[in-house]
Scaffold this motif. Structure first.
Motif, PDB file in Angstrom:
ATOM      1  N   ARG A  41       0.822  -1.209   0.000  1.00 26.15           N
ATOM      2  CA  ARG A  41       0.000   0.000   0.000  1.00 26.15           C
ATOM      3  C   ARG A  41       0.857   1.260   0.000  1.00 26.15           C
ATOM      4  NH1 ARG A  41      -3.648  -1.711   4.973  1.00 26.15           N
ATOM      5  NH2 ARG A  41      -1.602  -2.505   5.533  1.00 26.15           N
ATOM      6  N   LEU A  42       2.087   1.137   0.484  1.00 24.63           N
ATOM      7  CA  LEU A  42       2.987   2.282   0.498  1.00 24.63           C
ATOM      8  C   LEU A  42       3.329   2.724  -0.924  1.00 24.63           C
ATOM      9  CD1 LEU A  42       4.505   4.138   2.408  1.00 24.63           C
ATOM     10  CD2 LEU A  42       6.420   2.567   2.305  1.00 24.63           C
ATOM     11  N   ALA A  43       3.498   1.784  -1.830  1.00 25.88           N
ATOM     12  CA  ALA A  43       3.782   2.114  -3.230  1.00 25.88           C
ATOM     13  C   ALA A  43       2.600   2.824  -3.875  1.00 25.88           C
ATOM     14  CB  ALA A  43       4.116   0.845  -4.009  1.00 25.88           C
ATOM     15  N   LEU A  44       1.376   2.438  -3.529  1.00 26.08           N
ATOM     16  CA  LEU A  44       0.194   3.103  -4.081  1.00 26.08           C
ATOM     17  C   LEU A  44       0.116   4.557  -3.632  1.00 26.08           C
ATOM     18  CD1 LEU A  44      -2.483   0.298  -3.632  1.00 26.08           C
ATOM     19  CD2 LEU A  44      -1.428   1.066  -5.758  1.00 26.08           C
ATOM     20  N   VAL A  45       0.458   4.806  -2.396  1.00 33.05           N
ATOM     21  CA  VAL A  45       0.401   6.174  -1.874  1.00 33.05           C
ATOM     22  C   VAL A  45       1.438   7.055  -2.556  1.00 33.05           C
ATOM     23  CG1 VAL A  45       0.767   7.579   0.188  1.00 33.05           C
ATOM     24  CG2 VAL A  45      -0.574   5.497   0.335  1.00 33.05           C
ATOM     25  N   THR A  46       2.652   6.551  -2.721  1.00 35.20           N
ATOM     26  CA  THR A  46       3.691   7.367  -3.350  1.00 35.20           C
ATOM     27  C   THR A  46       3.410   7.592  -4.831  1.00 35.20           C
ATOM     28  OG1 THR A  46       5.054   5.409  -3.714  1.00 35.20           O
ATOM     29  CG2 THR A  46       5.476   6.689  -1.719  1.00 35.20           C
ATOM     30  N   LYS A  47       2.810   6.630  -5.511  1.00 32.01           N
ATOM     31  CA  LYS A  47       2.469   6.816  -6.928  1.00 32.01           C
ATOM     32  C   LYS A  47       1.359   7.839  -7.097  1.00 32.01           C
ATOM     33  CE  LYS A  47       3.784   2.472  -9.061  1.00 32.01           C
ATOM     34  NZ  LYS A  47       3.301   1.279  -9.755  1.00 32.01           N
ATOM     35  N   SER A  48       0.382   7.873  -6.192  1.00 30.73           N
ATOM     36  CA  SER A  48      -0.732   8.802  -6.340  1.00 30.73           C
ATOM     37  C   SER A  48      -0.289  10.249  -6.143  1.00 30.73           C
ATOM     38  CB  SER A  48      -1.858   8.458  -5.367  1.00 30.73           C
ATOM     39  OG  SER A  48      -1.435   8.675  -4.036  1.00 30.73           O
ATOM     40  N   HIS A  49       0.769  10.491  -5.373  1.00 31.08           N
ATOM     41  CA  HIS A  49       1.236  11.859  -5.141  1.00 31.08           C
ATOM     42  C   HIS A  49       2.308  12.296  -6.132  1.00 31.08           C
ATOM     43  CE1 HIS A  49      -1.081  12.596  -1.600  1.00 31.08           C
ATOM     44  NE2 HIS A  49      -0.664  11.482  -1.047  1.00 31.08           N
ATOM     45  N   ALA A  50       2.874  11.409  -6.880  1.00 31.72           N
ATOM     46  CA  ALA A  50       3.958  11.768  -7.800  1.00 31.72           C
ATOM     47  C   ALA A  50       3.531  12.781  -8.863  1.00 31.72           C
ATOM     48  CB  ALA A  50       4.528  10.519  -8.444  1.00 31.72           C
ATOM     49  N   PRO A  51       2.380  12.645  -9.543  1.00 27.62           N
ATOM     50  CA  PRO A  51       2.016  13.653 -10.551  1.00 27.62           C
ATOM     51  C   PRO A  51       1.775  15.031  -9.946  1.00 27.62           C
ATOM     52  CG  PRO A  51       0.743  11.654 -10.861  1.00 27.62           C
ATOM     53  CD  PRO A  51       1.482  11.512  -9.566  1.00 27.62           C
ATOM     54  N   GLN A  52       1.285  15.089  -8.727  1.00 24.16           N
ATOM     55  CA  GLN A  52       1.026  16.375  -8.105  1.00 24.16           C
ATOM     56  C   GLN A  52       2.321  17.091  -7.766  1.00 24.16           C
ATOM     57  OE1 GLN A  52      -1.378  15.400  -4.758  1.00 24.16           O
ATOM     58  NE2 GLN A  52      -3.155  14.885  -5.962  1.00 24.16           N
ATOM     59  N   GLN A  53       3.380  16.343  -7.486  1.00 21.14           N
ATOM     60  CA  GLN A  53       4.635  16.966  -7.134  1.00 21.14           C
ATOM     61  C   GLN A  53       5.389  17.468  -8.361  1.00 21.14           C
ATOM     62  OE1 GLN A  53       6.589  13.940  -4.894  1.00 21.14           O
ATOM     63  NE2 GLN A  53       5.360  14.271  -3.071  1.00 21.14           N
ATOM     64  N   ARG A  54       5.070  16.993  -9.526  1.00 22.78           N
ATOM     65  CA  ARG A  54       5.770  17.418 -10.737  1.00 22.78           C
ATOM     66  C   ARG A  54       5.347  18.823 -11.165  1.00 22.78           C
ATOM     67  NH1 ARG A  54       9.475  14.074 -12.195  1.00 22.78           N
ATOM     68  NH2 ARG A  54       9.116  11.852 -12.161  1.00 22.78           N
ATOM     69  N   ASN A  55       4.054  19.120 -11.115  1.00 23.03           N
ATOM     70  CA  ASN A  55       3.552  20.435 -11.509  1.00 23.03           C
ATOM     71  C   ASN A  55       2.936  21.090 -10.287  1.00 23.03           C
ATOM     72  OD1 ASN A  55       4.176  19.801 -14.186  1.00 23.03           O
ATOM     73  ND2 ASN A  55       2.187  18.872 -14.489  1.00 23.03           N
ATOM     74  N   TYR A  56       3.546  22.160  -9.826  1.00 18.94           N
ATOM     75  CA  TYR A  56       2.976  22.835  -8.676  1.00 18.94           C
ATOM     76  C   TYR A  56       3.142  24.338  -8.824  1.00 18.94           C
ATOM     77  CZ  TYR A  56       7.779  23.067  -6.918  1.00 18.94           C
ATOM     78  OH  TYR A  56       9.117  23.296  -6.774  1.00 18.94           O
ATOM     79  N   ILE A  57       2.300  25.039  -8.110  1.00 19.39           N
ATOM     80  CA  ILE A  57       2.333  26.493  -8.108  1.00 19.39           C
ATOM     81  C   ILE A  57       2.790  26.924  -6.720  1.00 19.39           C
ATOM     82  CG2 ILE A  57       0.964  28.587  -8.287  1.00 19.39           C
ATOM     83  CD1 ILE A  57      -0.912  27.054 -10.138  1.00 19.39           C
ATOM     84  N   ARG A  58       3.735  27.822  -6.670  1.00 20.40           N
ATOM     85  CA  ARG A  58       4.198  28.307  -5.382  1.00 20.40           C
ATOM     86  C   ARG A  58       4.203  29.831  -5.397  1.00 20.40           C
ATOM     87  NH1 ARG A  58       9.980  29.543  -5.326  1.00 20.40           N
ATOM     88  NH2 ARG A  58      10.768  29.196  -7.418  1.00 20.40           N
ATOM     89  N   SER A  59       3.972  30.405  -4.252  1.00 22.34           N
ATOM     90  CA  SER A  59       4.016  31.856  -4.110  1.00 22.34           C
ATOM     91  C   SER A  59       5.386  32.261  -3.600  1.00 22.34           C
ATOM     92  CB  SER A  59       2.944  32.326  -3.139  1.00 22.34           C
ATOM     93  OG  SER A  59       1.672  32.033  -3.651  1.00 22.34           O
ATOM     94  N   THR A  60       5.929  33.292  -4.194  1.00 22.61           N
ATOM     95  CA  THR A  60       7.256  33.766  -3.805  1.00 22.61           C
ATOM     96  C   THR A  60       7.363  35.254  -4.112  1.00 22.61           C
ATOM     97  OG1 THR A  60       9.627  33.376  -4.041  1.00 22.61           O
ATOM     98  CG2 THR A  60       8.300  33.191  -6.030  1.00 22.61           C
ATOM     99  N   HIS A  61       8.440  35.851  -3.661  1.00 24.00           N
ATOM    100  CA  HIS A  61       8.681  37.260  -3.974  1.00 24.00           C
ATOM    101  C   HIS A  61       9.127  37.361  -5.426  1.00 24.00           C
ATOM    102  CE1 HIS A  61       8.281  38.753   0.107  1.00 24.00           C
ATOM    103  NE2 HIS A  61       8.905  37.665   0.509  1.00 24.00           N
ATOM    104  N   GLY A  62       8.514  38.287  -6.142  1.00 25.83           N
ATOM    105  CA  GLY A  62       8.848  38.489  -7.545  1.00 25.83           C
ATOM    106  C   GLY A  62       8.433  39.880  -7.975  1.00 25.83           C
ATOM    107  N   PHE A  63       8.096  39.994  -9.256  1.00 26.22           N
ATOM    108  CA  PHE A  63       7.771  41.305  -9.821  1.00 26.22           C
ATOM    109  C   PHE A  63       6.558  41.216 -10.726  1.00 26.22           C
ATOM    110  CE2 PHE A  63      12.233  41.230  -8.848  1.00 26.22           C
ATOM    111  CZ  PHE A  63      12.410  42.422  -8.171  1.00 26.22           C
TER     112      PHE A  63
END
Length: 144
Positions: A41-63
């Motif tokens: 079941r550990l492999a299923l959990v890590t596979k389900s989160h892998a696509p979400q970790q590839r494309n993400y939006i983060r807030s940071t200081h910019g212009f």
């Protein structure tokens, strides 16, 4: 009641650690390296989160490039719509900080990136300036 809650918490924690146990064995004679025996079941959990970790939006200081600052809401909306028609690929933001409406465009990590858009829009919108802001940057990684 507190005793019951603390007992229940300890029971849940011990149950969760039982699900995620791993056994790692090393062998000097084995040329394969490390053998990991884990719950399937550990492999299923890590596979389900892998696509979400590839494309993400983060807030940071910019212009961002500010193309309007004034007290007229209708004019701010008009300028925002005009910019969206001319540059459909660039995000626009309209904020209100009393007593002014501000229209800002783009999400840029560096001032040099914002400078490129500034050069294009400074002839269309006046006054126009580059302002520091909290921006939303998208990180897209390709599958290996």
């Amino acid at each position: 009641m507190r005793l019951f809650l603390s007992f229940f918490f300890c029971l849940c924690c011990s149950a969760l650690t039982g699900f995620a146990q791993m056994k790692v064995s090393y062998s000097a004679n084995d040329t394969g390296g490390v053998v990991i025996h884990a719950d399937s079941r550990l492999a299923l959990v890590t596979k389900s989160h892998a696509p979400q970790q590839r494309n993400y939006i983060r807030s940071t200081h910019g212009f961002r490039v500010q193309i309007y600052s004034g007290s007229d809401r209708a004019k701010a909306s008009e300028i925002k719509l005009d910019f969206m028609r001319r540059f459909p690929g660039i995000r626009t933001y309209m904020t209100y900080v009393q007593p002014q409406f501000r229209v800002k465009v783009g999400d840029f990590a560096t001032r040099a990136e914002a400078q490129k858009i500034y050069q294009q829009v400074s002839t269309l919108y006046s006054p126009c300036m580059i302002v520091p802001d909290i921006v939303e940057l998208t990180n897209t990684q390709k599958d290996d």
